[in-house]
Motif scaffolding. Structure first.
Motif, short mmCIF file in Angstrom:
data_model
loop_
_atom_site.label_atom_id
_atom_site.label_comp_id
_atom_site.label_asym_id
_atom_site.label_seq_id
_atom_site.Cartn_x
_atom_site.Cartn_y
_atom_site.Cartn_z
N TYR A 20 14.76 58.76 20.83
CA TYR A 20 15.22 58.96 19.46
C TYR A 20 15.88 60.35 19.41
N ASP A 38 11.90 67.72 19.50
CA ASP A 38 10.74 67.56 20.38
C ASP A 38 9.58 68.48 20.00
N PRO A 118 14.85 63.20 35.04
CA PRO A 118 15.15 61.96 34.30
C PRO A 118 16.45 62.00 33.52
N ALA A 122 19.11 59.91 30.14
CA ALA A 122 19.04 60.39 28.75
C ALA A 122 20.29 60.00 28.00
N ALA A 300 6.46 58.46 20.92
CA ALA A 300 7.30 57.72 19.97
C ALA A 300 6.66 56.44 19.44
#
Ligand SMILES: CCN(C(=O)c1cnc(C)nc1NCc1ccco1)[C@H]1CCCNC1
Length: 323
Positions: A20, A38, A118, A122, A300
């Motif tokens: 999100y 975050d 990662p 993204a 989330a």
């Protein structure tokens, strides 16, 4: 910033219920970035124009170009932030950052080394840490703290709505200065104190708006997984047979004396891979060493079920039933 009620809203995009993010602007003229808001960190970083294109994750995302911003202020101090999922290195810069239409002069990091894992997965460019200042690398005052000190917000709080339906527009909302009544029902339960789940000595739970899943101590998660009949696919990742999803139990977290149940809809992520349905359990095993751990990190999929109010004025977190 809607001047009428001292709140500032940012629409969020929901990518597959696992990411999100929303838009911010840095510099003059405006350079746009998609960032994760975050609560699990407290720094702002975005990819840098001076990130080598050899870093694929930089190449495929928006990059901040200091030379194109009239309001850029040079800093140059080194920066490095470690996540469990990968670490980011770069240097500090200063410029005007706009969040929900509120401008702040902000010290942030330009990332020049962005690990492919990662960040090639993204859909966002960078991360805007919404955590407490004591989490901030290099002692930088976080964005929300700078906004609070401007006294433009009605309340010193921010609220997060994550939709559970990827087709729903908006996919979520970050509201600075208040709560949005159309995204929750009922009243807020406060006080995220020691959780009692699986922790004999009591443990802490963190609400991390920047994490996709719920992580917990490996020993507890494996007990939970065995109970629901999930099998470990990859390291710390579990799946269940999609036909059995309906028979799965409700899993409740007990925080501050209040139960927060999650149904199978809330903790199973149904994805079709190569034409077949894969049902991933959104609990992950992650052992975080003391003093922070042992800790459950509620991400989330928890927030999508429980609309979350981060009340910085009273240093507490409130949950209400999300719509
Ligand atoms: C942002 C870094 N994080 C991720 O877990 C993460 C990594 N890599 C990708 C591709 N996505 C991530 N999160 C997607 C997301 C957005 C909103 C909810 O989850 C965490 C690191 C620890 C602090 N909290 C944030």
């Amino acid at each position: 910033l809607s001047p009428s009620n001292g709140t500032a809203s940012t629409a969020l995009t929901n990518y597959l219920d696992t990411q999100y993010f929303g838009e911010i602007i840095i510099g003059s003229p405006a350079q746009m970035f998609n960032v994760v808001f975050d609560t699990g960190s407290a720094n702002l970083w975005v990819p840098s124009q001076s990130c080598s294109p050899l870093y694929t994750a930089c190449f495929t995302h928006n990059r901040y170009d200091a030379s194109k911003s009239l309001t850029h202020i040079h800093n140059g101090t080194g920066f490095s932030i470690q996540y469990a999922s990968g670490n980011v290195r770069g240097f500090l810069s200063e410029d005007i950052v706009m969040v929900g239409g509120i401008p702040v002069v902000q010290v942030f990091a330009e990332a020049t080394a962005l690990p492919a894992v990662p960040f090639i997965f993204a859909k966002f460019d960078g991360v805007l840490g919404m955590g407490y200042p004591d989490m901030a690398i290099d002692g930088i005052t976080p964005v929300f703290d700078r906004i609070m000190s401007q006294d433009v917000l009605k309340e010193q709080v921010f609220s997060v709505y994550y939709s559970r339906d990827p087709q729903r527009i908006p996919g979520g909302q970050l509201l600075l200065g208040g709560t949005e009544s159309k995204y929750y029902t009922g009243t807020f339960n406060y006080n995220l104190s020691k959780c009692t789940l699986f922790c004999t000595e009591g443990c802490t739970a963190m609400i991390d708006t920047g994490s996709s899943f719920i992580t917990g101590p490996a020993s507890s998660v494996s007990v939970l997984m065995r109970t629901i009949g999930a099998v470990e696919l990859a390291e710390g990742e579990y799946t269940v047979n999609c036909d059995l999803v309906m028979s799965l139990p409700i899993v409740a977290f007990h925080l501050g004396g209040q139960a927060y149940p999650l149904t199978q809809e809330d903790y199973i992520l149904r994805q079709s891979q190569f034409g077949e349905d894969i049902c991933t359990v959104t609990f992950r095993a992650l052992d975080i060493p003391p003093p922070t751990g042992p800790v459950w990190i509620l991400g989330a999929n928890f927030i999508a079920r429980y609309y979350t109010k981060f009340d910085r004025r009273n240093n507490r977190i409130g949950f209400a039933q999300a719509v």
